[in-house]
Design an enzyme around this catalytic site. Structure first.
Site, mmCIF file in Angstrom:
data_model
loop_
_atom_site.group_PDB
_atom_site.id
_atom_site.type_symbol
_atom_site.label_atom_id
_atom_site.label_comp_id
_atom_site.label_asym_id
_atom_site.label_seq_id
_atom_site.Cartn_x
_atom_site.Cartn_y
_atom_site.Cartn_z
ATOM 1 N N CYS A 153 -1.493 1.670 -2.917
ATOM 2 C CA CYS A 153 -2.535 2.687 -2.686
ATOM 3 C C CYS A 153 -2.004 4.114 -2.667
ATOM 4 C CB CYS A 153 -3.235 2.440 -1.354
ATOM 5 S SG CYS A 153 -3.424 0.718 -0.880
ATOM 6 N N HIS B 106 -27.446 19.475 0.767
ATOM 7 C CA HIS B 106 -27.725 19.911 -0.602
ATOM 8 C C HIS B 106 -26.846 21.103 -1.000
ATOM 9 C CE1 HIS B 106 -30.228 20.439 -4.158
ATOM 10 N NE2 HIS B 106 -30.252 21.746 -3.907
ATOM 11 N N TYR C 161 -9.669 -3.670 -10.504
ATOM 12 C CA TYR C 161 -9.545 -2.272 -10.091
ATOM 13 C C TYR C 161 -8.175 -1.692 -10.406
ATOM 14 C CZ TYR C 161 -7.058 -3.688 -5.813
ATOM 15 O OH TYR C 161 -6.143 -4.198 -4.935
ATOM 16 N N LYS D 134 -0.195 5.316 -5.982
ATOM 17 C CA LYS D 134 -1.222 5.280 -7.031
ATOM 18 C C LYS D 134 -2.177 6.452 -6.895
ATOM 19 C CE LYS D 134 -4.763 3.049 -6.180
ATOM 20 N NZ LYS D 134 -5.567 1.918 -5.660
ATOM 21 N N GLU E 180 -7.832 1.578 -12.733
ATOM 22 C CA GLU E 180 -7.223 2.791 -12.174
ATOM 23 C C GLU E 180 -6.047 3.269 -13.016
ATOM 24 O OE1 GLU E 180 -8.345 2.086 -7.470
ATOM 25 O OE2 GLU E 180 -6.481 1.279 -8.255
ATOM 26 N N GLU F 56 -26.341 13.291 -1.101
ATOM 27 C CA GLU F 56 -27.738 13.427 -0.683
ATOM 28 C C GLU F 56 -28.662 12.492 -1.458
ATOM 29 O OE1 GLU F 56 -30.000 17.021 -1.605
ATOM 30 O OE2 GLU F 56 -28.538 17.512 -3.166
ATOM 31 N N CYS G 138 0.819 -1.213 0.000
ATOM 32 C CA CYS G 138 0.000 0.000 0.000
ATOM 33 C C CYS G 138 0.853 1.263 0.000
ATOM 34 C CB CYS G 138 -0.936 0.000 1.205
ATOM 35 S SG CYS G 138 -1.986 1.466 1.294
#
Length: 458
Positions: free
Chosen positions: A47, A435, A177, A50, A181, A440, A42
């Site tokens: 992670c 909002h 993934y 990346k 990515e 939302e 990672c």
């Protein structure tokens, strides 16, 4: 018998470091060995770097979109070498921090490869041997590539972080993934990007609507997607690499990156000498307490091939330390773990996809919406956000939430708390939305939809 250490951890990734420092805090004499750099996949080659490249790749759209908001931005250019140098500097800093964590927590650090000679004996690369009452395997995983002609010309995610130059053309192989990515990264940084995937949809294992929606958005952004396609061989040509597909087609590219899977990093560890059983793919077999077939040896993280996510490895490590040294035996349940794909746009998901939810619970109520985000009402960019809620019709409990759009990863973290707590659709409905936001939408969905999966179940 007197041992050199109470616990010896092999592997300095997130899981190994967490287990080492917490076990030491509980009073154990702990050592950790890592052959490369502390931080694991990672921090060093996954992670963190990346995400930095993902950030960099977004700027080209930001510059374009700025005009709709009144900004005049000069023609932009990108310097790959600056990005990589700055990324390397930060990774060096993090590596140093992880070493300091071990030192501050009285964990003896051995910067060396470690292998097992038996269930209690560890041998370092320089020949030194140590004994330990317990051993924790936390060696993570590594990219795998197929044995096709010319595969030596290909790179994986490991090498992608250290390319001397940004390729003008790149082929990405894979549909998971990591592949998605990196296709977004290179496409965003200006490379002509082609993505091959042997399946019919990207992101196998994700909700089908998520897979369909993301595929549409990726193509809109310029990634050339070849589904049901797979390279058969790679050759070096006069002007780059020649990638020949299984269908006989030929693509010329400057680089080809494989992101077709990862395997547990157990080769040559000596697990068989210690009586540790593994699966065919090398994964260490563990019980619910992360104990292996050898009573005193445990394993956490990607090396067990349970759920390959850094926060999962950390939680497994915490459960191990609490159980073995903290006097609080507990099991970490791999349920309702939120995850994100830093694709473009982002995906955030927690709980089950629709097909799995129907298999598990039977009748499922589905709520979903696709729309243009407020930001793009001025930019007129053809990008659609997407949200989906899956509800167990028997008890109104929300069992799956899926989000595609800006900040999806940030949104899903908060939603994961609600899903983990067993929130119902009525409680989502009773929550006032913020909002105007993408988030939302998750508390304003009111109309059930009939999906293909629902029709198939009738």
């Amino acid at each position: 018998m007197t041992y050199d250490y109470d616990l010896f951890v092999i592997g300095g990734g997130s899981g190994g470091v967490r287990a080492a420092r917490v076990s030491s805090a509980f009073g154990a004499r702990v050592a950790l060995a890592e052959e490369y750099r502390v931080g694991g996949t990672c921090v060093i080659r996954g992670c963190v770097p990346k995400k930095m490249l993902v950030y960099a790749s977004h700027y080209h759209e930001d510059f374009e979109d700025a005009a709709a908001y009144g900004w005049t931005v000069p023609k932009a250019s990108h310097d790959w070498s600056v990005l990589i140098a700055n990324k390397d500097k930060e990774i060096d800093r993090l590596n140093g921090i992880y070493k300091q964590i071990l030192e501050r927590n009285n964990v003896t650090f051995h910067e060396s490869r470690a292998t097992l000679e038996d269930a209690h004996t560890i041998r370092l690369a320089d020949g030194r041997r140590f004994t330990a009452e317990r051993i924790l395997i936390a060696t993570g995983g590594a990219p795998t590539v197929p044995a096709i002609p010319g595969i030596e010309h290909a790179i994986t995610s490991n090498e992608a972080f250290h390319l001397d130059e940004m390729p003008e053309r790149i082929a990405i192989v894979g549909g998971g993934y990591i592949a998605v990515e990196f296709a977004g990264i290179f496409n965003g940084l200006g490379a002509k990007t082609v993505q091959f995937y042997r399946g019919d949809k990207l992101l196998r294992g994700f909700d089908e609507d998520v897979r369909d929606h993301l595929t549409q958005e990726i193509v809109k952004k310029g990634v050339v997607l070849h589904l049901g396609a797979n390279p058969a061989k790679i050759e070096r040509g006069d002007n780059g690499l020649l990638v020949t597909g299984e269908d006989g087609s030929v693509l010329e590219t400057d680089a080809i990156m494989y992101a077709t899977g990862r395997a547990p990093n157990t080769q040559g560890l000596g697990l068989e000498k210690a009586g540790v059983e593994t699966r065919a793919n090398g994964a260490v077999i563990v019980d619910e307490y992360s104990r292996t077939s050898a009573e005193n040896i445990y394993a956490v993280g990607d090396v067990t091939d349970r759920l390959a996510l850094t926060p999962v490895a950390i939680h497994e490590a915490m459960a191990f330390a609490d159980t073995v040294y903290g006097g609080r035996p507990r099991v970490f349940h791999h349920m309702n773990v939120a995850s994100a794909v830093f694709s473009q746009p982002q995906v955030g998901t927690v709980g089950l996809g629709e097909a799995e939810a129907r298999r598990r619970y039977g009748e499922i109520d589905v709520y979903k919406s696709s729309f243009r985000a407020l930001k793009h009402t001025l930019t007129l960019r053809d990008e659609k956000s997407f949200v989906k809620l899956l509800v167990d019709a028997q008890n109104d409990r929300v069992v799956g939430v899926h989000v595609i759009g800006d900040s999806a990863a940030e949104i899903i973290q908060g939603i994961a708390v609600a899903v983990t707590c067993g929130a119902t659709k009525a409680q989502f409905d009773a929550t006032v939305g913020v909002h105007p936001t993408l988030a939302e939408e998750l508390v304003t969905l009111r109309e059930k939809v009939v999906t293909p999966a629902a029709k198939a179940a009738e």
